[in-house]
Design an enzyme around this catalytic site. Sequence first.
Site, PDB file in Angstrom:
ATOM      1  N   SER A 158      36.793  36.217  38.824  1.00 50.80           N
ATOM      2  CA  SER A 158      37.906  36.248  39.781  1.00 50.80           C
ATOM      3  C   SER A 158      37.450  36.631  41.190  1.00 50.80           C
ATOM      4  O   SER A 158      36.648  37.546  41.369  1.00 50.80           O
ATOM      5  CB  SER A 158      38.947  37.263  39.288  1.00 50.80           C
ATOM      6  OG  SER A 158      40.021  37.344  40.195  1.00 50.80           O
ATOM      7  N   SER A 208      35.626  44.916  50.381  1.00 55.62           N
ATOM      8  CA  SER A 208      36.896  45.658  50.397  1.00 55.62           C
ATOM      9  C   SER A 208      38.005  44.696  50.796  1.00 55.62           C
ATOM     10  O   SER A 208      38.712  44.903  51.762  1.00 55.62           O
ATOM     11  CB  SER A 208      36.824  46.841  51.368  1.00 55.62           C
ATOM     12  OG  SER A 208      36.585  46.361  52.677  1.00 55.62           O
ATOM     13  N   LEU A 252      42.678  42.959  47.606  1.00 54.51           N
ATOM     14  CA  LEU A 252      43.673  42.091  46.946  1.00 54.51           C
ATOM     15  C   LEU A 252      44.437  41.182  47.905  1.00 54.51           C
ATOM     16  O   LEU A 252      45.568  40.800  47.636  1.00 54.51           O
ATOM     17  CB  LEU A 252      44.682  42.923  46.135  1.00 54.51           C
ATOM     18  CG  LEU A 252      44.203  43.549  44.834  1.00 54.51           C
ATOM     19  CD1 LEU A 252      45.368  44.213  44.107  1.00 54.51           C
ATOM     20  CD2 LEU A 252      43.557  42.524  43.909  1.00 54.51           C
ATOM     21  N   CYS A 310      43.668  48.187  40.304  1.00 56.57           N
ATOM     22  CA  CYS A 310      44.462  48.320  41.520  1.00 56.57           C
ATOM     23  C   CYS A 310      45.145  49.684  41.506  1.00 56.57           C
ATOM     24  O   CYS A 310      45.275  50.306  40.449  1.00 56.57           O
ATOM     25  CB  CYS A 310      45.461  47.182  41.655  1.00 56.57           C
ATOM     26  SG  CYS A 310      46.249  46.764  40.135  1.00 56.57           S
ATOM     27  N   ILE A 315      32.620  44.359  33.723  1.00 60.19           N
ATOM     28  CA  ILE A 315      33.335  45.313  34.527  1.00 60.19           C
ATOM     29  C   ILE A 315      33.764  44.709  35.873  1.00 60.19           C
ATOM     30  O   ILE A 315      33.219  43.683  36.300  1.00 60.19           O
ATOM     31  CB  ILE A 315      32.432  46.547  34.837  1.00 60.19           C
ATOM     32  CG1 ILE A 315      31.178  46.126  35.592  1.00 60.19           C
ATOM     33  CG2 ILE A 315      32.140  47.353  33.605  1.00 60.19           C
ATOM     34  CD1 ILE A 315      30.271  47.258  36.036  1.00 60.19           C
ATOM     35  N   GLY A 318      26.671  41.605  37.995  1.00 59.28           N
ATOM     36  CA  GLY A 318      25.282  41.333  38.386  1.00 59.28           C
ATOM     37  C   GLY A 318      24.586  40.262  37.575  1.00 59.28           C
ATOM     38  O   GLY A 318      23.356  40.226  37.536  1.00 59.28           O
TER      39      GLY A 318
HETATM   40  C1  LIG Z   1      34.181  39.075  47.255  1.00 57.85           C
HETATM   41  C2  LIG Z   1      34.678  39.507  45.900  1.00 57.85           C
HETATM   42  C3  LIG Z   1      36.028  39.364  45.596  1.00 57.85           C
HETATM   43  C4  LIG Z   1      36.506  39.759  44.350  1.00 57.85           C
HETATM   44  N1  LIG Z   1      37.827  39.595  44.037  1.00 57.85           N
HETATM   45  C5  LIG Z   1      38.294  39.945  42.813  1.00 57.85           C
HETATM   46  C6  LIG Z   1      39.652  39.724  42.465  1.00 57.85           C
HETATM   47  O1  LIG Z   1      40.447  39.174  43.225  1.00 57.85           O
HETATM   48  N2  LIG Z   1      40.047  40.124  41.225  1.00 57.85           N
HETATM   49  C7  LIG Z   1      39.198  40.697  40.303  1.00 57.85           C
HETATM   50  O2  LIG Z   1      39.616  41.016  39.188  1.00 57.85           O
HETATM   51  N3  LIG Z   1      37.884  40.883  40.612  1.00 57.85           N
HETATM   52  C8  LIG Z   1      37.435  40.526  41.831  1.00 57.85           C
HETATM   53  N4  LIG Z   1      36.106  40.708  42.133  1.00 57.85           N
HETATM   54  C9  LIG Z   1      35.214  41.299  41.116  1.00 57.85           C
HETATM   55  C10 LIG Z   1      34.439  40.235  40.355  1.00 57.85           C
HETATM   56  O3  LIG Z   1      35.309  39.339  39.685  1.00 57.85           O
HETATM   57  C11 LIG Z   1      33.460  40.866  39.335  1.00 57.85           C
HETATM   58  O4  LIG Z   1      34.179  41.563  38.342  1.00 57.85           O
HETATM   59  C12 LIG Z   1      32.494  41.848  39.999  1.00 57.85           C
HETATM   60  O5  LIG Z   1      32.107  41.411  41.278  1.00 57.85           O
HETATM   61  C13 LIG Z   1      31.231  42.093  39.154  1.00 57.85           C
HETATM   62  O6  LIG Z   1      30.546  40.894  38.903  1.00 57.85           O
HETATM   63  P1  LIG Z   1      29.346  40.321  39.853  1.00 57.85           P
HETATM   64  O7  LIG Z   1      28.373  41.447  40.043  1.00 57.85           O
HETATM   65  O8  LIG Z   1      28.805  39.151  39.088  1.00 57.85           O
HETATM   66  O9  LIG Z   1      29.982  39.914  41.144  1.00 57.85           O
HETATM   67  C14 LIG Z   1      35.615  40.328  43.382  1.00 57.85           C
HETATM   68  C15 LIG Z   1      34.255  40.457  43.714  1.00 57.85           C
HETATM   69  C16 LIG Z   1      33.779  40.056  44.936  1.00 57.85           C
HETATM   70  C17 LIG Z   1      32.306  40.204  45.234  1.00 57.85           C
END
Ligand SMILES: Cc1cc2nc3c(=O)[nH]c(=O)nc-3n(C[C@H](O)[C@H](O)[C@H](O)COP(=O)(O)O)c2cc1C
Length: 309
Positions: free
Chosen positions: A22, A69, A72, A129, A189, A242
Amino acid sequence: MKPGLEVKIGKLRLKNPVMAASGTFGEEYKDLVDINSLGAVVAKTITLKPYSGNPPPRLAETPSGMLNSIGLENKGLDDFLKNKMKFLKTLKIPVIASIAGEDESEFKELAKHLSKVKRVDAIEVNLSCPNIKGRGMIAQDAKATYRVITAVRKATSLTMIAKLSPNVTDINQIAKSAEVAGADAVTLINTILGMAVDIDTKSPVLGNVTGGLSGPAIRPIALRMVWETRNKIKIPIIGAGGIMDYKDAIEFILCGAKAIQVGTANFVNPKATTEIIDGIKRYLVRNKIRDINRLVGTLNATPGVGKVI
Ligand SMILES: Cc1cc2nc3c(=O)[nH]c(=O)nc-3n(C[C@H](O)[C@H](O)[C@H](O)COP(=O)(O)O)c2cc1C
């Protein structure tokens, strides 16, 4: 040998275990990667009403990771149905909507509306949230997690995934609450709270001061949480945090994740998801594993191995 990659999450059948996470993947990827070869996509989190999000800057690069940051920011349910769904409904793979709200009734309302939308195949409940009482996040409170997941369960018969936060002391307690309340799976996570400082201006880099850390820096923590939770709940775990390549994905699967999500890697390499699928296939062939499900949770962690006597 053509290894079986299909996994089941609740009522969802995914042709492979790789999903786009997401908030990190959308229509803009359609010319860069074959989206229909993924297991599923999770849309960006929406709220009932539009949210303007946090003040800029909202992104900062950190060693082996990034801070965001976004807060949402989204245009709300109506825009999602009218505009975002236009593209999502053209996909041939499961579409997972992601929802957040300030209280149970907002989550419930969103789930009720989305359940009537033909091409929404599942709902991921983003519990990272703020709690309505202003005390941390919903996912930091087992009772609040239980209340929200119970409310969503009553509003939908679609597959429901609870997305949990790592910013807790005991992830098992929260995962258990989500399971007891009726979640079909958990995603482990979301991002880890962090911050960065500009020493020249002596101010925080992010407009919101703190943000969520993602990328390779958080992988060991995510892996540990998947590993810790795997025997404490019976519902499937979707690993995230990651995952940059197929080796990372296999680590999560060995630790107990039935499926995985790719987030930050999409920004570095738009083809990360499909390359991970190909890599998983090659790994299964190389190791003569006929079905990905047979690999889930097979980490060889004999207690005492490596212990200094
Ligand atoms: C720019 C950005 C926007 C994100 N927006 C959401 C979101 O709208 N809803 C959500 O559940 N997680 C959101 N995430 C979290 C990711 O879905 C994911 O859980 C988290 O980044 C860890 O995975 P990664 O290290 O592969 O990015 C966001 C992450 C990033 C970097």
